[in-house]
Design a protein around this motif. Structure first.
Motif, PDB file in Angstrom:
ATOM      1  N   ALA A  90      16.433 -35.626  30.592  1.00 11.24           N
ATOM      2  CA  ALA A  90      16.213 -37.069  30.710  1.00 11.24           C
ATOM      3  C   ALA A  90      17.012 -37.843  29.660  1.00 11.24           C
ATOM      4  O   ALA A  90      17.611 -38.888  29.960  1.00 11.24           O
ATOM      5  N   ILE A  91      17.034 -37.343  28.438  1.00 14.29           N
ATOM      6  CA  ILE A  91      17.792 -38.008  27.372  1.00 14.29           C
ATOM      7  C   ILE A  91      19.280 -37.986  27.701  1.00 14.29           C
ATOM      8  O   ILE A  91      19.972 -39.010  27.571  1.00 14.29           O
ATOM      9  N   ALA A  92      19.797 -36.835  28.134  1.00 18.78           N
ATOM     10  CA  ALA A  92      21.226 -36.737  28.468  1.00 18.78           C
ATOM     11  C   ALA A  92      21.574 -37.602  29.677  1.00 18.78           C
ATOM     12  O   ALA A  92      22.618 -38.264  29.689  1.00 18.78           O
ATOM     13  N   ILE A  93      20.712 -37.621  30.693  1.00 15.63           N
ATOM     14  CA  ILE A  93      20.951 -38.457  31.875  1.00 15.63           C
ATOM     15  C   ILE A  93      20.962 -39.932  31.487  1.00 15.63           C
ATOM     16  O   ILE A  93      21.836 -40.690  31.911  1.00 15.63           O
ATOM     17  N   SER A  94      19.993 -40.340  30.684  1.00 16.32           N
ATOM     18  CA  SER A  94      19.926 -41.739  30.258  1.00 16.32           C
ATOM     19  C   SER A  94      21.174 -42.147  29.490  1.00 16.32           C
ATOM     20  O   SER A  94      21.715 -43.237  29.693  1.00 16.32           O
ATOM     21  N   PHE A  95      21.668 -41.268  28.638  1.00 18.16           N
ATOM     22  CA  PHE A  95      22.836 -41.572  27.814  1.00 18.16           C
ATOM     23  C   PHE A  95      24.121 -41.565  28.636  1.00 18.16           C
ATOM     24  O   PHE A  95      24.913 -42.512  28.573  1.00 18.16           O
ATOM     25  N   VAL A  96      24.353 -40.512  29.414  1.00 23.16           N
ATOM     26  CA  VAL A  96      25.625 -40.367  30.130  1.00 23.16           C
ATOM     27  C   VAL A  96      25.727 -41.328  31.309  1.00 23.16           C
ATOM     28  O   VAL A  96      26.777 -41.936  31.536  1.00 23.16           O
TER      29      VAL A  96
END
Length: 129
Positions: A90-96
Motif C-alpha cells: 500500500a505504501i509503495a502503491i501510494s508513492f509510485v
C-alpha cells in the motif's frame, strides 16, 4: 547412515532466494498491473514493475527469517507476513502511483485479490496445491 526424507533441489542457498525473489517480483508486477488497469484505467506497466520488488522483498524476508525463527507460531507468522506485505504494498502503491490513501487501499486489496486468485489457479494448474 541417515536417509533424507525430502530432497531440496535448490539447496536453499542464495541463488534459490534470488530466483524466488525475481519470480515473486515478476508475479507481483503482472498482478499489480492487471489490478491497476482494472481500477485506474490505462497506466504504464513500469509503475507496477517499480512497486513489485517491495512486497516481494518484505514477504520473502519475513517468510525466511520471521516465521522460521520460531518467535511466533506459524499461524500468527503467516498473518504477520500477510499484514506487513499488504502495508508495504500500500505504501509503495501510494508513492509510485501518486494516490491518496482512499484510493491506494482499495487498489492494494484488489492487487491482493488478483494475486491470490492467480496464485491459486497457477498452483492448481501446476499441481502445487
Amino acid at each position: 547412515m541417515l536417509l533424507q526424507s525430502s530432497v531440496d533441489i535448490t539447496g536453499g542457498g542464495l541463488l534459490a532466494l534470488l530466483v524466488t525473489f525475481l519470480l515473486a517480483t515478476l508475479f507481483y508486477a503482472v498482478t499489480l498491473h492487471l489490478a491497476a488497469t482494472f481500477f485506474i484505467g490505462d497506466v504504464p506497466s513500469q509503475r507496477a514493475a517499480t512497486v513489485a520488488p517491495v512486497p516481494a522483498l518484505v514477504s520473502l524476508l519475513l517468510q525466511q527469517y520471521g516465521i522460521g525463527s520460531g518467535i511466533v507460531s506459524p499461524g500468527v507468522g503467516v498473518l504477520i507476513t500477510i499484514g506487513a506485505t499488504l502495508l508495504a504494498d500500500a505504501i509503495a502503491i501510494s508513492f509510485v502511483y501518486r494516490l491518496k490513501w482512499s484510493s491506494a487501499i482499495p487498489l492494494t486489496l484488489l492487487h491482493f485479490t488478483f494475486a491470490a486468485v492467480l496464485g491459486i489457479a497457477l498452483g492448481n494448474l501446476f499441481g502445487f496445491i
